[in-house]
Design a protein around this motif. Structure first.
Motif, PDB file in Angstrom:
ATOM      1  N   ASN A 101       0.810  -1.216   0.000  1.00  0.00           N
ATOM      2  CA  ASN A 101       0.000   0.000   0.000  1.00  0.00           C
ATOM      3  C   ASN A 101       0.847   1.272   0.000  1.00  0.00           C
ATOM      4  OD1 ASN A 101      -2.404  -1.324  -0.131  1.00  0.00           O
ATOM      5  ND2 ASN A 101      -2.759  -1.335   2.088  1.00  0.00           N
ATOM      6  N   GLU A 102       1.891   1.232   0.799  1.00  0.00           N
ATOM      7  CA  GLU A 102       2.784   2.410   0.862  1.00  0.00           C
ATOM      8  C   GLU A 102       3.413   2.677  -0.505  1.00  0.00           C
ATOM      9  OE1 GLU A 102       5.646   2.039   3.956  1.00  0.00           O
ATOM     10  OE2 GLU A 102       4.153   2.014   5.545  1.00  0.00           O
ATOM     11  N   ILE A 103       3.769   1.580  -1.177  1.00  0.00           N
ATOM     12  CA  ILE A 103       4.368   1.722  -2.521  1.00  0.00           C
ATOM     13  C   ILE A 103       3.348   2.316  -3.483  1.00  0.00           C
ATOM     14  CG2 ILE A 103       5.290   0.443  -4.498  1.00  0.00           C
ATOM     15  CD1 ILE A 103       6.398  -1.569  -2.414  1.00  0.00           C
ATOM     16  N   ALA A 104       2.131   1.871  -3.342  1.00  0.00           N
ATOM     17  CA  ALA A 104       1.053   2.374  -4.201  1.00  0.00           C
ATOM     18  C   ALA A 104       0.814   3.863  -3.947  1.00  0.00           C
ATOM     19  CB  ALA A 104      -0.219   1.586  -3.959  1.00  0.00           C
ATOM     20  N   ILE A 105       0.837   4.229  -2.670  1.00  0.00           N
ATOM     21  CA  ILE A 105       0.620   5.641  -2.288  1.00  0.00           C
ATOM     22  C   ILE A 105       1.747   6.516  -2.856  1.00  0.00           C
ATOM     23  CG2 ILE A 105       0.595   7.261  -0.337  1.00  0.00           C
ATOM     24  CD1 ILE A 105      -0.859   4.964   1.241  1.00  0.00           C
ATOM     25  N   GLU A 106       2.985   5.995  -2.737  1.00  0.00           N
ATOM     26  CA  GLU A 106       4.135   6.734  -3.249  1.00  0.00           C
ATOM     27  C   GLU A 106       4.028   6.909  -4.779  1.00  0.00           C
ATOM     28  OE1 GLU A 106       7.693   4.755  -2.047  1.00  0.00           O
ATOM     29  OE2 GLU A 106       7.453   5.305   0.067  1.00  0.00           O
ATOM     30  N   LYS A 107       3.598   5.842  -5.449  1.00  0.00           N
ATOM     31  CA  LYS A 107       3.446   5.910  -6.906  1.00  0.00           C
ATOM     32  C   LYS A 107       2.367   6.911  -7.303  1.00  0.00           C
ATOM     33  CE  LYS A 107       5.144   1.397  -8.370  1.00  0.00           C
ATOM     34  NZ  LYS A 107       4.790   0.114  -9.005  1.00  0.00           N
ATOM     35  N   LEU A 108       1.264   6.907  -6.540  1.00  0.00           N
ATOM     36  CA  LEU A 108       0.169   7.843  -6.799  1.00  0.00           C
ATOM     37  C   LEU A 108       0.629   9.291  -6.581  1.00  0.00           C
ATOM     38  CD1 LEU A 108      -2.871   5.978  -5.204  1.00  0.00           C
ATOM     39  CD2 LEU A 108      -2.598   6.574  -7.625  1.00  0.00           C
ATOM     40  N   ALA A 109       1.428   9.478  -5.509  1.00  0.00           N
ATOM     41  CA  ALA A 109       1.952  10.820  -5.183  1.00  0.00           C
ATOM     42  C   ALA A 109       2.884  11.309  -6.290  1.00  0.00           C
ATOM     43  CB  ALA A 109       2.680  10.786  -3.840  1.00  0.00           C
ATOM     44  N   ALA A 110       3.698  10.373  -6.793  1.00  0.00           N
ATOM     45  CA  ALA A 110       4.638  10.705  -7.868  1.00  0.00           C
ATOM     46  C   ALA A 110       3.888  11.069  -9.139  1.00  0.00           C
ATOM     47  CB  ALA A 110       5.584   9.536  -8.120  1.00  0.00           C
ATOM     48  N   ILE A 111       2.808  10.269  -9.395  1.00  0.00           N
ATOM     49  CA  ILE A 111       1.982  10.548 -10.583  1.00  0.00           C
ATOM     50  C   ILE A 111       1.313  11.923 -10.463  1.00  0.00           C
ATOM     51  CG2 ILE A 111      -0.124   9.844 -11.826  1.00  0.00           C
ATOM     52  CD1 ILE A 111       0.723   6.908 -11.126  1.00  0.00           C
ATOM     53  N   GLN A 112       0.801  12.215  -9.245  1.00  0.00           N
ATOM     54  CA  GLN A 112       0.129  13.503  -9.012  1.00  0.00           C
ATOM     55  C   GLN A 112       1.099  14.670  -9.171  1.00  0.00           C
ATOM     56  OE1 GLN A 112      -3.284  13.890  -8.483  1.00  0.00           O
ATOM     57  NE2 GLN A 112      -2.706  16.036  -8.889  1.00  0.00           N
ATOM     58  N   LEU A 113       2.310  14.426  -8.658  1.00  0.00           N
ATOM     59  CA  LEU A 113       3.356  15.454  -8.775  1.00  0.00           C
ATOM     60  C   LEU A 113       3.676  15.734 -10.242  1.00  0.00           C
ATOM     61  CD1 LEU A 113       5.248  17.154  -6.908  1.00  0.00           C
ATOM     62  CD2 LEU A 113       6.979  15.414  -7.259  1.00  0.00           C
ATOM     63  N   LYS A 114       3.755  14.673 -11.004  1.00  0.00           N
ATOM     64  CA  LYS A 114       4.045  14.793 -12.425  1.00  0.00           C
ATOM     65  C   LYS A 114       2.906  15.510 -13.145  1.00  0.00           C
ATOM     66  CE  LYS A 114       6.671  13.888 -16.005  1.00  0.00           C
ATOM     67  NZ  LYS A 114       7.972  14.556 -16.150  1.00  0.00           N
ATOM     68  N   LEU A 115       1.669  15.130 -12.740  1.00  0.00           N
ATOM     69  CA  LEU A 115       0.505  15.775 -13.349  1.00  0.00           C
ATOM     70  C   LEU A 115       0.482  17.280 -13.038  1.00  0.00           C
ATOM     71  CD1 LEU A 115      -2.268  13.088 -12.652  1.00  0.00           C
ATOM     72  CD2 LEU A 115      -1.402  13.786 -14.895  1.00  0.00           C
ATOM     73  N   ASP A 116       0.794  17.601 -11.773  1.00  0.00           N
ATOM     74  CA  ASP A 116       0.847  19.021 -11.357  1.00  0.00           C
ATOM     75  C   ASP A 116       1.929  19.760 -12.141  1.00  0.00           C
ATOM     76  OD1 ASP A 116      -1.183  18.580  -9.566  1.00  0.00           O
ATOM     77  OD2 ASP A 116       0.132  18.405  -7.811  1.00  0.00           O
ATOM     78  N   GLU A 117       3.046  19.077 -12.320  1.00  0.00           N
ATOM     79  CA  GLU A 117       4.173  19.685 -13.056  1.00  0.00           C
ATOM     80  C   GLU A 117       3.788  19.922 -14.515  1.00  0.00           C
ATOM     81  OE1 GLU A 117       8.727  18.570 -14.373  1.00  0.00           O
ATOM     82  OE2 GLU A 117       7.863  17.528 -12.635  1.00  0.00           O
ATOM     83  N   LEU A 118       3.140  18.942 -15.096  1.00  0.00           N
ATOM     84  CA  LEU A 118       2.681  19.075 -16.476  1.00  0.00           C
ATOM     85  C   LEU A 118       1.659  20.198 -16.622  1.00  0.00           C
ATOM     86  CD1 LEU A 118       2.299  15.301 -17.448  1.00  0.00           C
ATOM     87  CD2 LEU A 118       3.937  16.933 -18.430  1.00  0.00           C
ATOM     88  N   LYS A 119       0.778  20.293 -15.607  1.00  0.00           N
ATOM     89  CA  LYS A 119      -0.237  21.341 -15.616  1.00  0.00           C
ATOM     90  C   LYS A 119       0.413  22.723 -15.536  1.00  0.00           C
ATOM     91  CE  LYS A 119      -4.369  22.961 -13.227  1.00  0.00           C
ATOM     92  NZ  LYS A 119      -5.205  22.889 -12.003  1.00  0.00           N
ATOM     93  N   GLN A 120       1.407  22.820 -14.617  1.00  0.00           N
ATOM     94  CA  GLN A 120       2.133  24.093 -14.471  1.00  0.00           C
ATOM     95  C   GLN A 120       2.870  24.467 -15.759  1.00  0.00           C
ATOM     96  OE1 GLN A 120       4.653  23.618 -11.053  1.00  0.00           O
ATOM     97  NE2 GLN A 120       3.000  24.007  -9.581  1.00  0.00           N
ATOM     98  N   ASN A 121       3.471  23.465 -16.359  1.00  0.00           N
ATOM     99  CA  ASN A 121       4.193  23.685 -17.619  1.00  0.00           C
ATOM    100  C   ASN A 121       3.241  24.131 -18.733  1.00  0.00           C
ATOM    101  OD1 ASN A 121       6.651  23.056 -16.524  1.00  0.00           O
ATOM    102  ND2 ASN A 121       6.653  20.931 -17.222  1.00  0.00           N
ATOM    103  N   ALA A 122       2.064  23.485 -18.734  1.00  0.00           N
ATOM    104  CA  ALA A 122       1.055  23.819 -19.746  1.00  0.00           C
ATOM    105  C   ALA A 122       0.557  25.243 -19.538  1.00  0.00           C
ATOM    106  CB  ALA A 122      -0.107  22.832 -19.677  1.00  0.00           C
TER     107      ALA A 122
END
Length: 212
Positions: free
Chosen positions: A1-22
């Motif tokens: 579960n912790e690994i899943a949470i970390e992966k989700l957080a990383a994905i969200q971070l990437k999405l936020d970064e992409l949004k900011q870049n956009a």
């Protein structure tokens, strides 16, 4: 579960970064587009501001060039405006001097205008007209001097009793300036004087014969 949470957080971070870049890219593009519109409308100062703001968001060689081109165009336009203002002022001052009949000073101002804008035809035309007027004034002055000299010579000869020579000088004056009525008046006076003298002489001669 912790690994899943970390992966989700990383994905969200990437999405936020992409949004900011956009968002950054959209803002960058909007600023560049606005700069382009201003530049086409010859509002170079506005364009420079837009390009400068866009370049604070990210470096871009094409936008740097657009900014440089806008700066060069702005400086050129500014120089043209300043040149026109200087030219217009020189022409205005020249016209004022011309109206005041200060021909040489007016000519100097129109010459100054040509120095500011060599392609301008108007100051060249003004100088040509001034040169013609100066020449006409010079001719008029010389004509007046010649007229006065002939009249003075006529008066002097008349005073000396050289009446025929006086008439010749008055006729000379009449030929120099046909608009003047004084020579004709003087000629008539001298002719009347000659007639009177002839009549007087004739009378004296007759009186002499009778006395014999």
């Amino acid at each position: 579960n912790e690994i899943a949470i970390e992966k989700l957080a990383a994905i969200q971070l990437k999405l936020d970064e992409l949004k900011q870049n956009a968002e950054l890219e959209a803002k960058f593009k909007k600023l560049v587009d606005e700069g382009d519109v201003s530049s086409k409308a010859l509002k170079y100062e506005e364009a420079i501001g837009k390009y400068s703001e866009a370049l604070t968001l990210k470096a871009n060689a094409e936008v740097e060039k657009k900014k440089t081109d806008a700066e060069n165009a702005f400086n050129k336009l500014k120089n043209q405006k300043e040149t026109k203002e200087k030219f217009d002022l020189a022409m205005k001052e020249g016209d004022a001097l011309l109206t005041a009949n200060k021909l040489e000073e007016a000519k100097a101002k129109f010459t100054e205008a040509i120095g500011i804008d060599e392609t301008a035809q108007l100051p060249k035309d003004k100088i040509k007209a001034i040169d013609e007027k100066i020449l006409a004034n010079k001719s008029a002055k010389e004509k007046e001097e010649q007229f006065n000299a002939a009249m003075e010579a006529g008066n002097s000869l008349r005073s000396s009793g050289k009446l025929e020579d006086a008439i010749a000088e008055y006729k000379k004056a009449e030929g120099i300036d046909k608009t003047k009525t004084e020579p004709a008046k003087k000629i008539k006076e001298v002719q009347d004087e000659i007639t009177a003298l002839a009549a007087s002489k004739s009378a004296e001669e007759k009186a002499g014969k009778f006395s014999e």
